[in-house]
Design an enzyme around this catalytic site. Structure first.
Site, PDB file in Angstrom:
ATOM      1  N   TYR A 161      79.470  67.529  -0.229  1.00 26.31           N
ATOM      2  CA  TYR A 161      80.162  68.525  -1.041  1.00 26.31           C
ATOM      3  C   TYR A 161      79.406  68.773  -2.348  1.00 26.31           C
ATOM      4  CZ  TYR A 161      83.685  70.792  -3.929  1.00 26.31           C
ATOM      5  OH  TYR A 161      84.349  71.661  -4.757  1.00 26.31           O
ATOM      6  N   LYS A 165      77.423  72.217  -3.618  1.00 22.23           N
ATOM      7  CA  LYS A 165      77.715  72.918  -4.867  1.00 22.23           C
ATOM      8  C   LYS A 165      76.498  72.957  -5.788  1.00 22.23           C
ATOM      9  CE  LYS A 165      81.716  74.158  -3.694  1.00 22.23           C
ATOM     10  NZ  LYS A 165      81.961  75.589  -3.456  1.00 22.23           N
TER      11      LYS A 165
END
Length: 206
Positions: A161, A165
């Site tokens: 994750y 990002k």
């Protein structure tokens, strides 16, 4: 959301809750037309009614899972439309958990939504904007994108994750530089995040 003198039409992904919902309702209040994208049809219907009540010039809903190539292709085609002035790439999923334990298929979905879809939609939107003399892309990242500067370092349970990002931030910088000196804008934002709890469900949409 002050890139243009007059409202136009915006594509907002991940629109059915949270940041996407806020983008949609605030744009609606400024008289924008909206193309709302999310997986949950019932939530999109509720948002469409709310956006019209707020003053949206018009609302179109696209029920789509950006982790699937066919759905992504439909949304990419719409984002490339000559009426689109703003694309908000907000859709994302988390895939939290120790890297050695998280389902590999889930991590593929995280990358498909957070990286592949964001890239494809940005690429779809930008080419037509110079001829119209206006346009913007807003890519929603997250504070874990800057994991190297935040305690704990590195962030536990968020390897893919946070990496996805970080990609959103780094990727956005190049088209932003390429568009410098034009009326067009490409930007990223990094909203705050909550530490995942032990009850957080992997793959929860952000």
């Amino acid at each position: 959301m002050s890139w243009h003198d007059a409202p136009g039409t915006a594509v907002v992904t991940g629109a059915s809750s949270g940041i996407g919902w806020e983008y949609a309702t605030r744009l609606a209040a400024r008289g924008w037309g909206l193309v709302l994208v999310a997986r949950r049809a019932e939530r999109l219907d509720v948002l469409a009614k709310e956006a019209l009540k707020e003053g949206a010039a018009g609302v179109e809903t696209l029920v789509a899972d950006l982790g699937g190539p066919e759905d992504l292709s439909r949304v990419v085609e719409r984002a490339a439309g000559d009426d689109i002035d703003l694309v908000v790439n907000n859709a994302g999923i988390n895939g939290y958990g120790p890297l050695s334990e998280v389902d590999a298929g889930l991590l593929t979905r995280v990358l498909n939504v957070n990286v592949v879809a964001l890239t494809a939609l940005t690429r779809a939107a930008v080419p037509g904007m110079p001829a119209r003399g206006r346009g913007a892309v807003s890519n929603v990242a997250s504070l874990p994108a800057f994991a190297g500067g935040l305690p704990p370092d590195p962030l536990p349970r968020r390897a893919v994750y946070a990496g996805s990002k970080g990609y959103a931030v780094t990727f956005t910088r190049t088209p932003a530089a390429e568009l410098a000196g034009t009326p067009l804008r490409c930007r990223s934002s990094a909203p705050g995040s909550r530490r995942p709890s032990s009850t957080s469900a992997p793959g929860t949409p952000r």
